[in-house]
Design an enzyme around this catalytic site. Structure first.
Site, PDB file in Angstrom:
ATOM      1  CB  CYS A 196      -0.957  -0.043   1.186  1.00 29.52           C
ATOM      2  SG  CYS A 196      -2.383   1.057   1.038  1.00 29.52           S
ATOM      3  CG  HIS A 197      -0.302   5.010   1.592  1.00 26.82           C
ATOM      4  ND1 HIS A 197      -1.513   4.378   1.506  1.00 26.82           N
ATOM      5  CD2 HIS A 197      -0.501   6.281   1.155  1.00 26.82           C
ATOM      6  CE1 HIS A 197      -2.416   5.231   1.039  1.00 26.82           C
ATOM      7  NE2 HIS A 197      -1.828   6.389   0.807  1.00 26.82           N
TER       8      HIS A 197
END
Length: 270
Positions: A196-197
């Protein structure tokens, strides 16, 4: 009759919802749900809603299909690098799976560093040895920290993985102990996984030049600017680096990590 709240382990659900789901949920499923839920005080989006959302059937099956090979990762030690604001399913999901496979997994966070008094913030006592979970920017609970980033050594672990969450990576990429550890771990050739991030933390550690990877859509430009070769795929493996894009990719991410650690180029066995 008023809508009562039933607390099942760390999972809080309206009683009426529990009644409606009781017939379709097995004891095994409820046990898994409990292990995927952090110690919540307010649950605005329980993990069960994520697993039951349309389009997430494969993700649900991944968690609710019993793991058969309980020793696939026996003897492996893994460190999860995380801070306040981590995405709940992206930490607890892989942790659950790797522990089911026999791995030893430690939750590792930066040293507790309260905000300056002039910020006027109130910090709960548990923040000293817990980190806060979120679900899409909604705080949902806390997870106990096993060690801090200044305490760990590269030779102690076989792999590290970093969950996403919009706030967690910013907290990690500012911590010098975390960045030094990631750089040293990368030099060792051991596995670094991020979802994800989280790949922006790897950008801050300056280990992405010329590397193939993916990440959450909002950060893909940042990854390219850091020298990465970015594609929009559920999971990308490049040498000792495994990356994924989103909570819905947790199953592919977890199985890719298992495959790397077992050196199994075929289908992951469960």
């Amino acid at each position: 009759m008023k809508n009562k709240i039933l607390f099942l382990g760390s999972l809080a659900l309206p009683f009426s919802v529990m009644q409606a789901n009781a017939q379709s949920a097995s004891a095994h499923e409820l046990e898994v749900i409990n292990q995927l839920s952090s110690n919540a005080t307010v649950s605005s989006m329980p993990v069960s809603q994520l697993l039951n959302a349309p389009g997430n059937e494969a993700l649900k099956a991944f968690f609710f299909t019993p793991v058969k090979n309980k020793t696939a990762l026996k003897g492996k030690k893994m460190a999860v690098l995380a801070a306040d604001g981590f995405e709940e399913i992206e930490l607890l999901g892989p942790v659950w799976y790797f522990r089911q496979l026999g791995a030893h997994v430690d939750i590792v966070a930066p040293k507790f560093n309260p905000a300056p008094a002039r910020y006027g913030l109130s910090t709960p006592e548990m923040a000293k040895d817990h980190i806060m979970a979120i679900q899409y920017l909604n705080p949902v609970g806390w997870v106990k920290v096993d060690r801090t980033a200044d305490q760990i050594k590269v030779e102690e672990y076989d792999a590290i993985f970093i969950p996403g969450g919009a706030w967690n990576p910013d907290n990690l990429r500012y911590d010098q102990d975390v960045l030094r550890y990631i750089k040293g771990f990368n030099q060792s050739g051991k596995l670094i996984a991020a979802i994800c991030h989280a790949p922006v933390v790897l950008a801050s550690a300056d280990i992405l030049k010329g590397r193939k990877l993916t990440g959450y859509w909002n950060i893909q430009t940042d990854l390219k600017n850091a020298g990465g070769i970015v594609s929009d795929a559920p999971v990308v493996t490049d040498g000792n680096l495994i990356t994924s894009r989103h909570p819905i990719d947790v199953a592919d991410f977890s199985k890719a990590v298992e495959s790397w650690l077992t050196k199994d180029a075929g289908v992951t066995k469960r």
